[in-house]
Design a protein around this motif. Structure first.
Motif, PDB file in Angstrom:
ATOM      1  N   LEU A 163       0.735  -1.133  -0.027  1.00 34.43           N
ATOM      2  CA  LEU A 163       0.062   0.115  -0.110  1.00 34.43           C
ATOM      3  C   LEU A 163       0.870   1.120  -0.006  1.00 34.43           C
ATOM      4  O   LEU A 163       0.477   2.309  -0.595  1.00 34.43           O
ATOM      5  CB  LEU A 163      -0.931   0.015   1.378  1.00 34.43           C
ATOM      6  N   ARG A 164       1.869   1.286   0.763  1.00 26.08           N
ATOM      7  CA  ARG A 164       2.923   2.458   0.618  1.00 26.08           C
ATOM      8  C   ARG A 164       3.452   2.596  -0.567  1.00 26.08           C
ATOM      9  O   ARG A 164       3.785   3.834  -0.879  1.00 26.08           O
ATOM     10  CB  ARG A 164       3.779   2.100   1.803  1.00 26.08           C
ATOM     11  N   PHE A 165       3.801   1.386  -1.404  1.00 27.35           N
ATOM     12  CA  PHE A 165       4.226   1.646  -2.700  1.00 27.35           C
ATOM     13  C   PHE A 165       3.415   2.252  -3.584  1.00 27.35           C
ATOM     14  O   PHE A 165       3.505   3.196  -4.451  1.00 27.35           O
ATOM     15  CB  PHE A 165       4.659   0.015  -3.330  1.00 27.35           C
ATOM     16  N   TRP A 166       1.860   2.015  -3.310  1.00 25.43           N
ATOM     17  CA  TRP A 166       0.772   2.408  -4.292  1.00 25.43           C
ATOM     18  C   TRP A 166       0.578   3.661  -4.005  1.00 25.43           C
ATOM     19  O   TRP A 166       0.048   4.524  -4.973  1.00 25.43           O
ATOM     20  CB  TRP A 166      -0.452   1.373  -3.859  1.00 25.43           C
ATOM     21  N   GLU A 167       0.603   4.280  -2.606  1.00 26.54           N
ATOM     22  CA  GLU A 167       0.647   5.541  -2.358  1.00 26.54           C
ATOM     23  C   GLU A 167       1.285   6.380  -3.402  1.00 26.54           C
ATOM     24  O   GLU A 167       1.039   7.412  -3.754  1.00 26.54           O
ATOM     25  CB  GLU A 167       0.662   5.689  -0.866  1.00 26.54           C
ATOM     26  N   GLU A 168       2.766   6.145  -3.452  1.00 26.64           N
ATOM     27  CA  GLU A 168       3.711   6.806  -3.888  1.00 26.64           C
ATOM     28  C   GLU A 168       3.287   6.767  -5.532  1.00 26.64           C
ATOM     29  O   GLU A 168       3.499   7.870  -6.282  1.00 26.64           O
ATOM     30  CB  GLU A 168       4.996   6.277  -3.832  1.00 26.64           C
ATOM     31  N   ARG A 169       2.949   5.564  -6.031  1.00 26.71           N
ATOM     32  CA  ARG A 169       2.680   5.376  -7.499  1.00 26.71           C
ATOM     33  C   ARG A 169       1.397   6.236  -8.044  1.00 26.71           C
ATOM     34  O   ARG A 169       1.503   6.797  -9.134  1.00 26.71           O
ATOM     35  CB  ARG A 169       2.471   4.066  -7.809  1.00 26.71           C
ATOM     36  N   LEU A 170       0.413   6.197  -7.100  1.00 25.97           N
ATOM     37  CA  LEU A 170      -0.762   7.102  -7.222  1.00 25.97           C
ATOM     38  C   LEU A 170      -0.367   8.627  -7.569  1.00 25.97           C
ATOM     39  O   LEU A 170      -0.988   9.259  -8.277  1.00 25.97           O
ATOM     40  CB  LEU A 170      -1.773   6.954  -6.411  1.00 25.97           C
TER      41      LEU A 170
END
Length: 325
Positions: free
Chosen positions: A90-97
């Motif tokens: 989820l932390r990865f996805w927060e940065e990707r979004l």
């Protein structure tokens, strides 16, 4: 008879090309089937999933080119969840979004799990949900050719949320008819009553329905970015026949058994107007294409094959072949 969890969720897009870009290039899902709406072959029906399109991993879209704006409200499937393996993901996805300027609400928590709500380019309401502590239905496996690292990839569908004006009738269908059981509640900051959680089969993120009661809302006006229906998993055709008998016995109007070629289906609406589908786990998406080439060409079930030239002539070209294999 016991439903095994969520089978797929089908939504509406206005532009297949932009939809394909978002769900493959940004979200990193695999297009496992490029076909048409079997009830209206003039429109694409795109299936995004894990590496091979396992049941419980499919998020599908009908392309309706004249679809207007969605006005969210009652009597609707008001969000769809996508599973990831961990809180770290989820932390990865927060940065990707953030990298792609995608609208999101930041990480939060629902029903004891870390979540990341966001919207796609058409306002489709989505939530990434962590399986960090999940016990229940197994997740899928992200595709190795995805632009997203495999350990962070989307592994399937999580809970769907239904928004309804009153609880009793939908709850009765979920529990008394479909065999879900009440699994708990959690606070709903948008409503006056708590969110009700129901689960089926082995339970967990791949087998939950979250029910929100919002009597003050008007009925949703669907359009691009809205959800058309949710499907639940049935083991096989013989069991689906038994489900048809039960649904009919409950006097719920239904479609009868429908052969979708990649699975068999039964459709019906619960009393608050939300469309449910029961769908078999097989035969699967490799019925007419090799696993390594899923989604690269327009696939048609046998009963539409004789109309292929006419169907393809009415569709906008959509290049989906994988370039970097």
């Amino acid at each position: 008879m016991e439903l095994k969890g969520i089978h797929h969720v089908s939504a509406i897009t206005a532009t297949a090309k932009d939809n394909f870009h978002f769900y493959t290039d940004i979200l990193g899902m695999r297009l496992v089937k490029k076909t048409v709406n079997q009830d209206d072959p003039s429109m694409y029906h795109l299936f995004y999933a894990d590496e091979i399109g396992r049941p419980g991993t499919d998020l599908t879209f009908f392309e309706i080119t004249n679809a207007g704006h969605t006005y969210p409200g009652n009597n609707s499937i008001s969000y769809t969840s996508l599973r990831v393996a961990s809180d770290e993901a989820l932390r990865f996805w927060e940065e990707r979004l953030d990298e792609y300027d995608i609208v999101h609400d930041g990480m939060g928590e629902k029903f004891g799990r870390k979540v990341l709500p966001f919207q796609d380019h058409e306002g489709q309401r989505l939530v990434l949900v962590s399986d960090e502590n999940n016990k229940g239905v197994n997740a899928g496996i992200p595709w190795e050719h995805s632009p997203v690292p495999k350990k962070y990839g989307i592994t399937g569908l999580g809970p769907v949320r239904l928004t309804v004006p009153e609880l009793a009738t939908t709850e009765r269908v979920l529990t008394d008819v479909l065999g879900f059981h009440h699994a708990g509640t959690y606070s709903n900051p948008e409503g006056e009553t708590d969110m009700q959680v129901f689960e089926t089969g082995e339970g967990g993120t791949g087998a939950e329905v979250h029910l929100e009661v919002r009597p003050e809302l008007q009925k949703e006006r669907p359009g691009r970015g809205s959800v058309h229906h949710v499907a639940f998993r049935v083991a096989d055709y013989q069991e689906l026949e038994k489900w048809q008998e039960r649904i009919t016995r409950e006097r719920l109007p239904n479609s009868g058994l429908v052969d979708r070629y990649y699975f068999q289906s039964l459709y019906f609406r619960e009393p608050n107007g939300i469309l449910f589908e029961l769908a078999t786990d097989g035969p699967g998406f490799d019925t007419d294409e090799k696993i390594e080439h899923l989604g690269e060409n327009i696939a048609l079930p046998p009963f539409l094959e004789e109309k292929r030239n006419e169907i393809e002539a009415n569709l906008h070209p959509l290049e989906t072949a994988q370039k970097d294999r």
